[in-house]
Design an enzyme around this catalytic site. Sequence first.
Site, PDB file in Angstrom:
ATOM      1  CD  GLU A 278      -2.415   1.227   2.814  1.00 16.06           C
ATOM      2  OE1 GLU A 278      -3.537   1.738   2.915  1.00 16.06           O
ATOM      3  OE2 GLU A 278      -1.808   0.718   3.791  1.00 16.06           O
ATOM      4  CE  LYS A 339      -7.726   0.607   3.813  1.00 17.46           C
ATOM      5  NZ  LYS A 339      -6.625   1.333   4.511  1.00 17.46           N
ATOM      6  CB  CYS A 389      -3.624  -1.392   5.243  1.00 16.78           C
ATOM      7  SG  CYS A 389      -2.765  -0.741   6.708  1.00 16.78           S
TER       8      CYS A 389
END
Length: 536
Positions: A278, A339, A389
């Site tokens: 990321e 995301k 994440c």
Amino acid sequence: MVAPPVAPGQPAAGTPPARRRRDVRGTLSRIALAAVGGGLVFLSFPPRTAWWLAPIGFAVLGVLLHGRRMRAGFGLGVAWGLGFMVPLLRWTGEFVGLVAWLPLALFCAVMIGLGTAFMARVSTLPGGPLWMASLWVADELLRGVFPFGGFPWGRIAFGQPEGWYLPLAAVGGAPLIGFAVALTGFGLAHLGRDWRLGLPLVVLPLAGGLAATPLVGTAPDRGTVVVAAIQGNVPRAGLDFNAQRRAVLDNHVKRTLELAEDVARGREEQPDLVIWPENSSDIDPFRNTDAAAEIDRAAAAIKAPIAVGAVVVDKSDNLPRNTVVLWEPGRGATDTYTKRQLQPFGETMPFRSFFRIFSATVDRAGVFQPGTDPKGFAMGPARVAVDTCYEVAFDSVVRDSVTAGADIIAIPTNNATFGFTEMTYQQLAMSRVRAVEHGKAVVVAATSGVSAIVQPDGSVTRRTGLFTPDALVSELPLRGEATLATRLGAWPEWVMTALGLLAVALSLTVKRRGSRPTPGAGIGEEETDGGPAGAA
């Protein structure tokens, strides 16, 4: 004159001050012991491997809650929660200080206190430890959705990537692990009162974990794939913002070119796919030709598709997305994943105008927009689920990406902001639990560490250090078979939560019935609250 009766647990009239002081000392001692119990649970979390401390911490909580009134259960739960959450969430204050760390820890502790208040209420029901453990699952469920989309950090399962409970993830996911750990602890607390019930409640969860071990599948039913995880590292302070972003991209390009050289010289196996972290390119490659050219150069050199973590500004609204871009040699960008579960107070700022009244620093939080599509990428022979994440902490987010057809999971992450704290180890533990839960190998690619290769049984076969460039290359199994946990989804969590809430309803019903005066009772006889003697 006969003195009026004194309620059990209440000081008699004329009790000397010393007696009252002893009561205060007893209360303070219980609060301190509760904090110690929570601290034991913290010590069970990575990077330590003392997973067995977690049920001991719950045993302390169980002893303290038994027979207490709900308000006492709330206070003891808050103390226990502070002992657990304050050290666990230390990483949240690494760069912003106490203003984020301590309020967040206190909020989580208060949420735990709400659950322990009800645990105290059901503690004296037959089979009390079962209902208390079910209420722990309910409490974790609530913290996972409220507020601001939830903050599931600190779920008990995420402290169990080692030990006997981990195989339960393949059966009922993270909620079943949390239930089993809590049940073991509450069963230990019950041993002194009724060993015939307490002993099975201690033994059965542990035996269940061992019995679930054969259900943890590792066979490559879809073949194998060679994967490379790139950790380019981040630059040190001294560069301005734009220079920092370009340096991070350059670091990942450089480490990929070095891996390509190692492959050409026969020192490493040729990867079928490459995972970058990321924020490995915070420069939008769709708007910046220099960034696109550098990624092109890396993909051509390594001769494999690269999943590139990038910040992409959408043309429709000129707002940023935390996006993973599939970059193929000779073709460029061919697919994207955005995301879906954004981090509040980081990528987004809830109630920004309200919080701005207290501090202008709220405008440092982003205005990122969430994605909606859980589908990952086809990369070489693999179908890759991408969970970026913070997303790895959420059951439904990971499950949706897996059920979209994946046979391997990638976790690109950026932990550089949190320095040398324990955050990266806590997040790696989540990835290990997810591997067992869904029966898939997991590739963790971090900007600054810890990057890791996780097998479907949760074992880590390769890992990097912190703040050092590295590349991990490994052959991993591709698994299409769905575990029982994947097929059941949230059902085990809902069932356990419902059982806990039904127990609360039953206990409150008993309380109301116990508070009604007996027909024909003499005038002056006191009503009870239905609670145990001395529960205050």
